[in-house]
Design an enzyme around this catalytic site. Structure first.
Site, mmCIF file in Angstrom:
data_model
loop_
_atom_site.group_PDB
_atom_site.id
_atom_site.type_symbol
_atom_site.label_atom_id
_atom_site.label_comp_id
_atom_site.label_asym_id
_atom_site.label_seq_id
_atom_site.Cartn_x
_atom_site.Cartn_y
_atom_site.Cartn_z
ATOM 1 N N ARG A 224 31.941 37.100 44.695
ATOM 2 C CA ARG A 224 33.331 37.326 45.050
ATOM 3 C C ARG A 224 34.106 36.026 44.910
ATOM 4 O O ARG A 224 33.608 34.953 45.274
ATOM 5 C CB ARG A 224 33.447 37.798 46.511
ATOM 6 C CG ARG A 224 32.930 39.203 46.748
ATOM 7 C CD ARG A 224 33.858 40.239 46.105
ATOM 8 N NE ARG A 224 33.462 41.601 46.380
ATOM 9 C CZ ARG A 224 32.764 42.372 45.539
ATOM 10 N NH1 ARG A 224 32.373 41.901 44.368
ATOM 11 N NH2 ARG A 224 32.474 43.616 45.849
ATOM 12 N N HIS A 272 34.802 40.245 35.880
ATOM 13 C CA HIS A 272 34.127 40.959 36.980
ATOM 14 C C HIS A 272 33.235 42.093 36.433
ATOM 15 O O HIS A 272 33.423 43.273 36.754
ATOM 16 C CB HIS A 272 35.157 41.519 37.965
ATOM 17 C CG HIS A 272 34.576 41.745 39.331
ATOM 18 N ND1 HIS A 272 35.116 41.242 40.477
ATOM 19 C CD2 HIS A 272 33.455 42.409 39.729
ATOM 20 C CE1 HIS A 272 34.378 41.601 41.514
ATOM 21 N NE2 HIS A 272 33.347 42.308 41.076
HETATM 22 C C1 OXD Z 1 30.481 45.603 43.279
HETATM 23 C C2 OXD Z 1 31.271 44.879 42.277
HETATM 24 O O1 OXD Z 1 30.679 45.390 44.474
HETATM 25 O O2 OXD Z 1 31.163 45.214 41.073
HETATM 26 O O3 OXD Z 1 29.649 46.410 42.869
HETATM 27 O O4 OXD Z 1 32.023 43.976 42.619
#
Ligand code: OXD
Length: 309
Positions: A224, A272
């Site tokens: 994240r 992402h």
């Molecule tokens: C997840 C993401 O949480 O792709 O799966 O960020």
């Protein structure tokens, strides 16, 4: 049972079809095309607050990804007693492991450097770094982290991991607790961030943490963006504390056009995608976990709401 479904994705129908086939007794309504009131189940990715305000009877809230921070962010709007499930799909673990291995091997084999040399027509060879001479430090050793650790060990890397609670995993040195972090970082050539975003982890990767790393270490963030203080990361790249970074997650997503990461010579940006959830295997894994819940068994994806993961 009625379920509300929200996935702002092009392939949402594929998820729905597989879920509906595996759970014929559940009627799925797509948010916002449902007159919510009596939905007990929610299956969501990045749900709007209005969904939780409308569906007050939810007993189970399932994430369509490995993370649940996009649900927990709704704090006071979430029904107090609802259980929250993350998606536990082995395919996502494999994808994450392949992403991280590719990032570290690409650095060891100088892929970024050769791409730059190719642009200017240069034929220059550089010694690769052997996996056996590389210590990978994993921050986080959950479902995805465990698969990453196994894959890196199989390639020949020395793998260490840092966790909140004590853990033992064959072939990996696991350290836990705040005091152990500098010890892990002092031995780390490649640092991989796989932690969930919680109160405890937000901003964890800052100037102080980066300074504890071996000089010239490599950094991968496949978790994240909130875990990283981006200005401190840029400073560490610019002053040589870090030799490079592969970044899949950012404070703001999509990454703004003005972000210096786009053009930074030491950085590779991906949008992402480190462990994209798969509509086939993901929906099947989620349906199996919902089935466990409906049968009164313990779902494997249940999170601890207080811990935040
Ligand atoms: C997840 C993401 O949480 O792709 O799966 O960020």
């Amino acid at each position: 049972m009625r379920a509300v479904f929200h996935a702002p994705w092009e392939n949402a129908e594929r998820w729905l079809d597989t879920l509906a086939a595996a759970l014929p007794e559940v009627r799925f309504d797509q948010w916002p095309d449902c007159h919510a009131a009596d939905h007990e189940l929610a299956v969501v990715w990045k749900p709007p607050a209005a969904l939780f305000r409308a569906c007050r009877d939810l007993r189970l809230i399932c994430s369509l990804g490995a993370g649940t921070d996009h649900i927990l962010v709704h704090g006071p709007d979430l029904p107090r007693d609802a259980r929250i499930l993350r998606l536990v799909d082995p395919v996502m673990g494999e994808r994450m492991a392949e992403y991280v291995a590719a990032a570290i091997l690409g650095q060891a084999q100088h892929h970024r450097l050769y791409a730059a040399q190719q642009r200017s027509g240069q034929w220059r060879r550089h010694q690769p770094t052997d996996a056996r001479a590389t210590t990978v430090g994993l921050l986080g050793l959950g479902h995805l982290g465990g698969q990453v650790a196994r894959t890196l060990c199989a390639i020949g890397f020395r793998v260490m991991a840092w966790t909140r609670r004590p853990r033992t995993v064959d072939g990996i040195e696991v350290l836990h607790g705040a005091d152990a972090l500098p010890r892990l970082l002092a031995q780390t050539d490649a640092l991989v961030c796989l932690l969930p975003a919680t109160e405890r982890t937000r901003g964890l990767v800052d100037a102080r943490l980066l300074a504890w790393l071996k000089r010239g270490a490599f950094f991968v963030n496949a978790a994240r963006g909130e875990l990283v203080v981006e200005a401190d990361l840029l400073a560490a790249l610019d002053d040589g504390q870090l030799s490079g970074a592969v970044l899949d997650a950012f404070e703001t997503e999509p990454l703004p056009k003005t972000s210096p990461f786009w053009t930074h010579p030491k950085v590779a940006v991906t949008p992402h995608v480190a462990s994209l959830s798969d509509p086939q295997s993901g929906a099947r894994a989620l349906a199996a976990d919902i089935r466990r819940y409906l049968n009164g068994e313990a779902p494997i994806g249940a999170i601890d709401r207080d811990a935040g993961y």
